[in-house]
Write a protein that holds these residues in place. Structure first.
Motif, PDB file in Angstrom:
ATOM      1  N   ASP A 119       0.808  -1.212   0.000  1.00 25.02           N
ATOM      2  CA  ASP A 119       0.000   0.000   0.000  1.00 25.02           C
ATOM      3  C   ASP A 119       0.844   1.265   0.000  1.00 25.02           C
ATOM      4  N   THR A 120       2.113   1.152   0.312  1.00 24.94           N
ATOM      5  CA  THR A 120       3.036   2.296   0.291  1.00 24.94           C
ATOM      6  C   THR A 120       4.187   1.961  -0.659  1.00 24.94           C
ATOM      7  N   PRO A 121       4.002   2.160  -1.949  1.00 23.03           N
ATOM      8  CA  PRO A 121       4.962   1.661  -2.949  1.00 23.03           C
ATOM      9  C   PRO A 121       6.222   2.514  -3.081  1.00 23.03           C
ATOM     10  N   TYR A 122       6.937   2.668  -1.981  1.00 20.92           N
ATOM     11  CA  TYR A 122       8.232   3.353  -2.052  1.00 20.92           C
ATOM     12  C   TYR A 122       9.216   2.563  -2.901  1.00 20.92           C
ATOM     13  N   TRP A 123       9.020   1.246  -2.994  1.00 23.37           N
ATOM     14  CA  TRP A 123       9.892   0.391  -3.786  1.00 23.37           C
ATOM     15  C   TRP A 123       9.777   0.723  -5.267  1.00 23.37           C
ATOM     16  N   VAL A 124       8.627   1.211  -5.694  1.00 21.95           N
ATOM     17  CA  VAL A 124       8.513   1.683  -7.081  1.00 21.95           C
ATOM     18  C   VAL A 124       9.291   2.985  -7.262  1.00 21.95           C
ATOM     19  N   GLY A 125       9.129   3.897  -6.316  1.00 24.84           N
ATOM     20  CA  GLY A 125       9.813   5.181  -6.410  1.00 24.84           C
ATOM     21  C   GLY A 125      11.319   5.059  -6.449  1.00 24.84           C
ATOM     22  N   ILE A 126      11.865   4.139  -5.654  1.00 22.11           N
ATOM     23  CA  ILE A 126      13.320   3.970  -5.635  1.00 22.11           C
ATOM     24  C   ILE A 126      13.831   3.476  -6.978  1.00 22.11           C
ATOM     25  N   VAL A 127      13.143   2.503  -7.560  1.00 19.28           N
ATOM     26  CA  VAL A 127      13.557   1.974  -8.872  1.00 19.28           C
ATOM     27  C   VAL A 127      13.467   3.053  -9.947  1.00 19.28           C
ATOM     28  N   ILE A 128      12.387   3.840  -9.928  1.00 13.72           N
ATOM     29  CA  ILE A 128      12.212   4.883 -10.942  1.00 13.72           C
ATOM     30  C   ILE A 128      13.239   6.001 -10.764  1.00 13.72           C
ATOM     31  N   CYS A 129      13.569   6.315  -9.511  1.00 15.24           N
ATOM     32  CA  CYS A 129      14.624   7.320  -9.268  1.00 15.24           C
ATOM     33  C   CYS A 129      15.961   6.854  -9.834  1.00 15.24           C
ATOM     34  N   LEU A 130      16.299   5.586  -9.617  1.00 20.51           N
ATOM     35  CA  LEU A 130      17.540   5.054 -10.174  1.00 20.51           C
ATOM     36  C   LEU A 130      17.529   5.117 -11.696  1.00 20.51           C
TER      37      LEU A 130
END
Length: 234
Positions: free
Chosen positions: A76-87
């Motif tokens: 429910d808190t997709p920080y894991w998506v944000g980290i991949v997209i930032c990279l």
């Protein structure tokens, strides 16, 4: 006999036409090269910048949701998506602004492009998963009936059903934080992740287009005629 031109005049005319054709080819190549340059880069800078901005925004929103209730799951808190997209965005800025070339001339460039393509593809898949999770949770919240119990909120879809599943949200100030605030953030996450899907698709498509379009544009077809025949036609 009067109509025949000297061979030297014919040769001079052919030379001028060859020089003109070479000049046009050089101008065309310069136009193609300048068309790929934007904001000092040889690739659309907007793709990498959008990836970086969307990745940072998704990560920040995810941690804000986490601070509202500690019981929210990682899906429910997709920080894991944000980290991949930032990279992917950082690697895209490095590749597009510093080392981007259509033809891979070094192993490092090939590895950087491959990693960027894999990160973009992975981010696309993760974003689709995040949209699915957020949509499912959003649909559940729209049907919740909640009540406060100490420092946590107890929610269920059918309060009259004794065996219905109950959802517990810890560390919330009131149930409005669940039915309004978290619901709003889930909707925002869906919009952001759908945007990431579109941007990653665009980035992968542009990389493929630049690589293979230039490859096939390099093919030329020459007629099997001797030089003397071509000069006679001129």
């Amino acid at each position: 006999m009067g109509k025949d031109e000297p061979k030297s005049c014919k040769a001079g005319r052919v030379t001028e036409q060859d020089a003109g054709a070479k000049g046009e080819r050089k101008k065309g190549a310069a136009r193609d090269q300048s068309s790929q340059v934007g904001c000092g880069c040889r690739f659309p800078l907007l793709v990498a910048v959008l990836q970086l901005l969307l990745g940072v925004t998704i990560t920040v929103v995810a941690f804000i949701m986490r601070s509202i209730s500690s019981s929210l799951l990682a899906r429910d808190t997709p920080y894991w998506v944000g980290i991949v997209i930032c990279l992917a965005g950082l690697l895209g800025l490095y590749m597009f602004c510093i080392t981007y070339e259509v033809d891979e001339k070094t192993t490092r460039q090939f590895v950087v492009k491959l990693i960027y393509f894999l990160l973009g593809t992975l981010g696309l898949i993760l974003s689709v998963s995040a949209v699915a999770f957020a949509g499912h949770h959003y649909n559940q919240i729209t049907k919740f009936t909640c009540q406060m119990n100490s420092n946590h909120c107890m929610c269920s879809q059918d309060p009259e059903d004794q065996i219905a599943r109950t959802f517990r949200y810890n560390d919330v100030q009131d149930c409005d934080s669940v039915t309004s605030t978290i619901k709003l953030y889930l909707l925002l996450q869906m919009v952001l992740n759908i945007s990431v899907v579109l941007v990653c698709l665009l980035g992968c498509y542009l990389m493929w287009k630049h690589r293979y379009q230039v490859f096939f544009a390099g093919l030329h077809f020459h007629s099997f005629k001797t030089k003397s025949e071509q000069q006679q036609k001129v």
